[in-house]
Every structure is written in structure tokens, then in C-alpha cells.
Scaffold this active site. Sequence first.
Site, PDB file in Angstrom:
ATOM      1  N   THR A 123      79.015  86.223  61.410  1.00 44.18           N
ATOM      2  CA  THR A 123      79.523  84.890  62.012  1.00 44.18           C
ATOM      3  C   THR A 123      81.111  84.923  61.928  1.00 44.18           C
ATOM      4  OG1 THR A 123      79.251  82.448  61.910  1.00 44.18           O
ATOM      5  CG2 THR A 123      78.846  83.739  60.201  1.00 44.18           C
ATOM      6  N   ASP A 124      81.756  83.963  62.905  1.00 40.07           N
ATOM      7  CA  ASP A 124      82.943  83.694  62.642  1.00 40.07           C
ATOM      8  C   ASP A 124      83.171  82.775  61.337  1.00 40.07           C
ATOM      9  OD1 ASP A 124      81.717  81.291  63.728  1.00 40.07           O
ATOM     10  OD2 ASP A 124      83.202  81.104  65.463  1.00 40.07           O
ATOM     11  N   GLU A 125      82.210  82.006  60.781  1.00 42.96           N
ATOM     12  CA  GLU A 125      82.431  81.124  59.698  1.00 42.96           C
ATOM     13  C   GLU A 125      82.747  81.921  58.479  1.00 42.96           C
ATOM     14  OE1 GLU A 125      79.531  78.021  59.421  1.00 42.96           O
ATOM     15  OE2 GLU A 125      79.064  77.763  61.302  1.00 42.96           O
ATOM     16  N   TYR A 147      76.025  78.315  53.639  1.00 43.15           N
ATOM     17  CA  TYR A 147      75.403  79.407  54.658  1.00 43.15           C
ATOM     18  C   TYR A 147      76.343  80.408  54.763  1.00 43.15           C
ATOM     19  CZ  TYR A 147      75.446  81.024  59.446  1.00 43.15           C
ATOM     20  OH  TYR A 147      75.535  81.900  60.504  1.00 43.15           O
ATOM     21  N   LYS A 151      76.554  84.616  54.147  1.00 46.42           N
ATOM     22  CA  LYS A 151      76.748  85.667  55.295  1.00 46.42           C
ATOM     23  C   LYS A 151      77.965  86.388  55.085  1.00 46.42           C
ATOM     24  CE  LYS A 151      74.961  85.852  58.893  1.00 46.42           C
ATOM     25  NZ  LYS A 151      73.783  86.706  59.152  1.00 46.42           N
TER      26      LYS A 151
HETATM   27  P1  NAD Z   1      67.689  81.431  64.522  1.00 50.23           P
HETATM   28  O1  NAD Z   1      67.613  80.479  63.296  1.00 50.23           O
HETATM   29  O2  NAD Z   1      67.437  80.906  65.792  1.00 50.23           O
HETATM   30  O3  NAD Z   1      66.676  82.639  64.120  1.00 50.23           O
HETATM   31  C1  NAD Z   1      66.554  83.142  63.000  1.00 50.23           C
HETATM   32  C2  NAD Z   1      65.283  83.981  63.134  1.00 50.23           C
HETATM   33  O4  NAD Z   1      65.135  84.537  61.679  1.00 50.23           O
HETATM   34  C3  NAD Z   1      63.983  83.341  63.391  1.00 50.23           C
HETATM   35  O5  NAD Z   1      63.004  83.891  64.199  1.00 50.23           O
HETATM   36  C4  NAD Z   1      63.463  83.409  61.807  1.00 50.23           C
HETATM   37  O6  NAD Z   1      61.762  83.226  61.570  1.00 50.23           O
HETATM   38  C5  NAD Z   1      63.845  84.513  61.262  1.00 50.23           C
HETATM   39  N1  NAD Z   1      63.833  84.731  59.791  1.00 50.23           N
HETATM   40  C6  NAD Z   1      64.182  83.689  58.835  1.00 50.23           C
HETATM   41  N2  NAD Z   1      64.247  84.065  57.493  1.00 50.23           N
HETATM   42  C7  NAD Z   1      63.489  85.274  57.630  1.00 50.23           C
HETATM   43  C8  NAD Z   1      62.982  86.314  56.701  1.00 50.23           C
HETATM   44  N3  NAD Z   1      62.968  86.067  55.509  1.00 50.23           N
HETATM   45  N4  NAD Z   1      62.338  87.372  57.139  1.00 50.23           N
HETATM   46  C9  NAD Z   1      62.188  87.607  58.419  1.00 50.23           C
HETATM   47  N5  NAD Z   1      62.511  86.887  59.511  1.00 50.23           N
HETATM   48  C10 NAD Z   1      63.144  85.511  58.987  1.00 50.23           C
HETATM   49  O7  NAD Z   1      69.149  82.173  64.381  1.00 50.23           O
HETATM   50  P2  NAD Z   1      70.093  82.442  65.527  1.00 50.23           P
HETATM   51  O8  NAD Z   1      71.004  81.169  65.757  1.00 50.23           O
HETATM   52  O9  NAD Z   1      69.517  83.204  66.439  1.00 50.23           O
HETATM   53  O10 NAD Z   1      71.049  83.459  64.582  1.00 50.23           O
HETATM   54  C11 NAD Z   1      70.670  84.881  64.553  1.00 50.23           C
HETATM   55  C12 NAD Z   1      71.962  85.446  63.881  1.00 50.23           C
HETATM   56  O11 NAD Z   1      73.125  85.443  64.170  1.00 50.23           O
HETATM   57  C13 NAD Z   1      71.990  84.992  62.252  1.00 50.23           C
HETATM   58  O12 NAD Z   1      72.180  86.149  61.393  1.00 50.23           O
HETATM   59  C14 NAD Z   1      73.381  84.056  62.243  1.00 50.23           C
HETATM   60  O13 NAD Z   1      73.907  84.180  61.019  1.00 50.23           O
HETATM   61  C15 NAD Z   1      73.950  84.803  63.253  1.00 50.23           C
HETATM   62  N6  NAD Z   1      74.823  84.073  64.192  1.00 50.23           N
HETATM   63  C16 NAD Z   1      74.392  82.940  64.793  1.00 50.23           C
HETATM   64  C17 NAD Z   1      75.274  82.118  65.382  1.00 50.23           C
HETATM   65  C18 NAD Z   1      74.822  80.917  66.418  1.00 50.23           C
HETATM   66  O14 NAD Z   1      76.024  80.286  66.884  1.00 50.23           O
HETATM   67  N7  NAD Z   1      73.525  80.736  66.429  1.00 50.23           N
HETATM   68  C19 NAD Z   1      76.779  82.429  65.602  1.00 50.23           C
HETATM   69  C20 NAD Z   1      77.214  83.628  64.954  1.00 50.23           C
HETATM   70  C21 NAD Z   1      76.240  84.363  64.076  1.00 50.23           C
HETATM   71  O1  TDX Z   2      73.996  66.655  65.038  1.00 49.25           O
HETATM   72  C1  TDX Z   2      75.246  67.071  65.078  1.00 49.25           C
HETATM   73  N1  TDX Z   2      76.560  66.546  65.295  1.00 49.25           N
HETATM   74  C2  TDX Z   2      77.591  67.360  65.190  1.00 49.25           C
HETATM   75  O2  TDX Z   2      78.578  66.628  65.472  1.00 49.25           O
HETATM   76  C3  TDX Z   2      75.104  68.594  64.796  1.00 49.25           C
HETATM   77  C4  TDX Z   2      73.960  69.502  64.446  1.00 49.25           C
HETATM   78  C5  TDX Z   2      76.469  69.168  64.719  1.00 49.25           C
HETATM   79  N2  TDX Z   2      77.544  68.474  64.736  1.00 49.25           N
HETATM   80  C6  TDX Z   2      78.872  69.303  64.934  1.00 49.25           C
HETATM   81  C7  TDX Z   2      78.925  70.221  63.592  1.00 49.25           C
HETATM   82  C8  TDX Z   2      80.078  71.266  64.089  1.00 49.25           C
HETATM   83  O3  TDX Z   2      81.342  70.965  64.221  1.00 49.25           O
HETATM   84  O4  TDX Z   2      78.758  70.289  65.932  1.00 49.25           O
HETATM   85  C9  TDX Z   2      79.374  71.388  65.480  1.00 49.25           C
HETATM   86  C10 TDX Z   2      78.490  72.619  65.814  1.00 49.25           C
HETATM   87  O5  TDX Z   2      77.335  72.332  64.874  1.00 49.25           O
HETATM   88  P1  TDX Z   2      76.170  73.524  64.454  1.00 49.25           P
HETATM   89  O6  TDX Z   2      75.280  73.587  65.953  1.00 49.25           O
HETATM   90  O7  TDX Z   2      75.421  73.113  63.370  1.00 49.25           O
HETATM   91  O8  TDX Z   2      76.852  74.628  64.375  1.00 49.25           O
HETATM   92  P2  TDX Z   2      77.959  75.248  63.223  1.00 49.25           P
HETATM   93  O9  TDX Z   2      77.976  74.531  62.141  1.00 49.25           O
HETATM   94  O10 TDX Z   2      79.172  75.464  63.920  1.00 49.25           O
HETATM   95  O11 TDX Z   2      77.339  76.817  62.937  1.00 49.25           O
HETATM   96  C11 TDX Z   2      76.744  77.742  64.271  1.00 49.25           C
HETATM   97  O12 TDX Z   2      77.832  78.498  64.587  1.00 49.25           O
HETATM   98  C12 TDX Z   2      77.957  79.674  63.697  1.00 49.25           C
HETATM   99  C13 TDX Z   2      75.483  78.357  64.016  1.00 49.25           C
HETATM  100  O13 TDX Z   2      74.554  77.313  63.380  1.00 49.25           O
HETATM  101  C14 TDX Z   2      75.604  79.257  62.766  1.00 49.25           C
HETATM  102  O14 TDX Z   2      74.394  79.948  62.349  1.00 49.25           O
HETATM  103  C15 TDX Z   2      76.686  80.372  63.099  1.00 49.25           C
HETATM  104  O15 TDX Z   2      77.001  81.378  62.045  1.00 49.25           O
END
Ligand code: NAD
Ligand code: TDX
Length: 333
Positions: A123-125, A147, A151
Site C-alpha cells: 500500500t501507499d501507506e 496497519y 504492511k
Molecule cells: P479486504 O479487507 O476487503 O479483504 C481482505 C481479505 O483477506 C478478506 O477476504 C479476508 O477474509 C481475508 N483475510 C483476512 N485475514 C486472513 C487470514 N488470516 N487468512 C486468510 N484470509 C484472510 O481488503 P482489500 O481492501 O481488498 O485489500 C486487499 C489487499 O490490498 C490488502 O493486503 C491491503 O493491505 C491492500 N491494499 C488495499 C487498498 C485499498 O484501498 N483497499 C489499497 C492499497 C493496498
Molecule cells: O468514516 C470515515 N470518515 C472519514 O473521514 C472513514 C471510514 C474515513 N474517513 C477518512 C479517513 C481517510 O482520510 O477518509 C479517508 C479514507 O479512509 P479509509 O477508507 O479508512 O482509507 P485509508 O485509511 O486511506 O486506507 C485505505 O487505503 C489504503 C485502505 O483501508 C487501506 O487498506 C489501504 O492500504
Amino acid sequence: MKIFITGGAGFIGSNFVEYILGMHPSYKITVFDKMTYASNPDTIREFRKNKNFSFIKGDILDAAHVNRAVKGYDWVVNFAAETHVDRSILGPEAFIETNIKGTFNLLEASRKSGVKKFLQISTDEVYGSVAKGKSRETDTLDPTSPYSASKTSADLIALSYFKTFSLPVLITRSSNNFGPRQHPEKFIPLFITNTIEGKQLPIYGDGKNVRNWIYVGDNCSGLDTVLHKGIPGEIYNIGGDTEEPNIKVAKCILESFCAPDRLLKRVKDRLAHDRRYALDSSKLKKLGWKPENNFEQGMALTIKWYANNTNWWLELKGSAFKKYCKKNYGARP
Ligand code: NAD
Ligand code: TDX
């Protein structure tokens, strides 16, 4: 080609499975997923209709199971993770375990079974908050939350497996994804579904935190490009072209439903809330990738999906989710 995909029942993982089954009809895919609150069994039921798809319910923390399950696969793609920053502040332990130890178990299993490519989804985080400019793959890592720190740890362990054991590891770091099947705990789906329900939209702090949004389908095409053209040992940023403050995204959602601004509610800020993320994706663009959907197009597709799939998210916002959160995080969602 046989691909072992962890976390494929979650948001990005399930979009990626759909993408690969469509783009590469000869590839065989197995999803290995614990089915936490963030997953959806309906998604897996739908995938099962494809003869090239199979499913294993399993936990990446169960090393013996992972060792058995990974055998015979060409590629491993690790999406499985605890992913919600707010939850990592309420209960960090699950993040440290799944995101670090779980990734380690997969790397070990992949090394032993001779996997040909291991893609770690990051992730970019990991770069932390960037005041100006854009993060490049060589920048210093400076994570803020449990988190993002978990990562970052996983990234470094994965790279150590490339350097020490020559496991062909690739890492992608994407910006904030949005699109179908994202859990309604996250910002965009929470705000869309709350607007549909006529509930308030909780904006953290002053609402000026900036996120770099990418439509999930564009992340999937980026992952596909990295798997086919990326160089082992390398890291690739996958960022969208849009940077927006949260308040602007919230107002755009309200406007789409002709809902009033009074639904916006300023709430207490997230602890150590990163101010801005921004990715420089020129390294991946050199491999021929570019995002196809601008923010407006992606939002239109996303809003349409949530409006047409109310049962999917109403269930996730319902009691099973609340019970799971109480048990695992000692807190209500
Ligand atoms: P999500 O939370 O929607 O899904 C996570 C999945 O992992 C779920 O299906 C869950 O059941 C499974 N999981 C969790 N713990 C597990 C375990 N111990 N064993 C097996 N399966 C398990 O997540 P997402 O948003 O789809 O993110 C997927 C990946 O991408 C993550 O690694 C996250 O860090 C990364 N990522 C997400 C974002 C975003 O904006 N959502 C951005 C950058 C990177
Ligand atoms: O209720 C809310 N109100 C609000 O203002 C929530 C849930 C979020 N926010 C803000 C926090 C952040 O600045 O919105 C922005 C986005 O929040 P999230 O959806 O929680 O995302 P973020 O914390 O940026 O992280 C996401 O992007 C990077 C994913 O959850 C991560 O898994 C990924 O790595």
C-alpha cells in the site's frame, strides 16, 4: 498457469479474480481465504460457476495448512490482510499477526514448494504522509498506524526472501482503491450507503486529508501487468490520477443522490491521521500500464453498483458484522 490467491473473497482480491478469469481464460485460480467479516460468501458462490476456479477456506496463520495448500502452484498473490486503519488503532494485534506472521508463513511455504512468482500486495501507506511531491518506490518508508507499520514489515520480509533465498518476489503499492464489493466500513462505500439510507456522513477532522484514488479495475490491470512484465525483486507503485480532499469526495457523493449537505457531520479526527498520500506510478507506466477510468467514471460505476446491490451491503452492515467486531476488536463498528 496455476495461481494461488489469498484474500480473494475480499474487495480487491475478488475484483482481481474476476479480472484474471476474464482476461486469461486458460489460467486456473484457487482462492485461499479465512472468510473474515471483510469477505462475502456470495462472491465465492458466484466464482464457483467457473470451471477454472476453486476455493479453500483457510487461515494464513495456519502454517501447516498453508504449506500443504501452496504445493503445485506457479504463482502466489497475497491480498489477505487486516485492512482497516481505524480497527488497527482499536485492536492492533490481529494486524501484526495476519499481516506480518501470515505473510511470513506464505513466503516460507512458497520457498519450500518452488513457487515461480510471489506477488505481495502492499500500500501507499508505507511511505507515510507526504506534504508535497509524490512517493517513489525508492523513498524512505515512514508508516504511521499499526496497519501501515504491519504492511511495511511484510514488504521488508518479502524483499529479504528475494535477496536471501532468491524467491522471485514482486511488490505492488497501490493508492486508495474504490469500486464494487468494498466493505462499507471504508470511506467511499460508507458514505454512499449512508446517503442511500439517509444517515449522516462522519467526516474526520477538517475533511482536508487528501487521498489518491484509483478505480479497482485499474489496480487489477496494474497487478496483471506486474505479474506478466515485472522484474522479480522490484517494487511498483499503482496510483490513480486523482487526488482529492475527503470533503470534496463526500460532497460529490451527496450531489450524485441530490442529497443535502446537512448529512455531513464533522467528527473527532482519527489518531495520527495521515494528511496526504500521492504516488508516482511512472515505473509501472514504463511497462505499458495506464489507468482507464477517471475518478468520475469510476464513481459512476461504483455508485451504480451500490445502488443495485443493497442486499450485499445491508447484510455486511448488519448483526453478524457487529458481533464479529465485538469479538475480535472489543468494539462496535
Ligand atoms: P479486504 O479487507 O476487503 O479483504 C481482505 C481479505 O483477506 C478478506 O477476504 C479476508 O477474509 C481475508 N483475510 C483476512 N485475514 C486472513 C487470514 N488470516 N487468512 C486468510 N484470509 C484472510 O481488503 P482489500 O481492501 O481488498 O485489500 C486487499 C489487499 O490490498 C490488502 O493486503 C491491503 O493491505 C491492500 N491494499 C488495499 C487498498 C485499498 O484501498 N483497499 C489499497 C492499497 C493496498
Ligand atoms: O468514516 C470515515 N470518515 C472519514 O473521514 C472513514 C471510514 C474515513 N474517513 C477518512 C479517513 C481517510 O482520510 O477518509 C479517508 C479514507 O479512509 P479509509 O477508507 O479508512 O482509507 P485509508 O485509511 O486511506 O486506507 C485505505 O487505503 C489504503 C485502505 O483501508 C487501506 O487498506 C489501504 O492500504
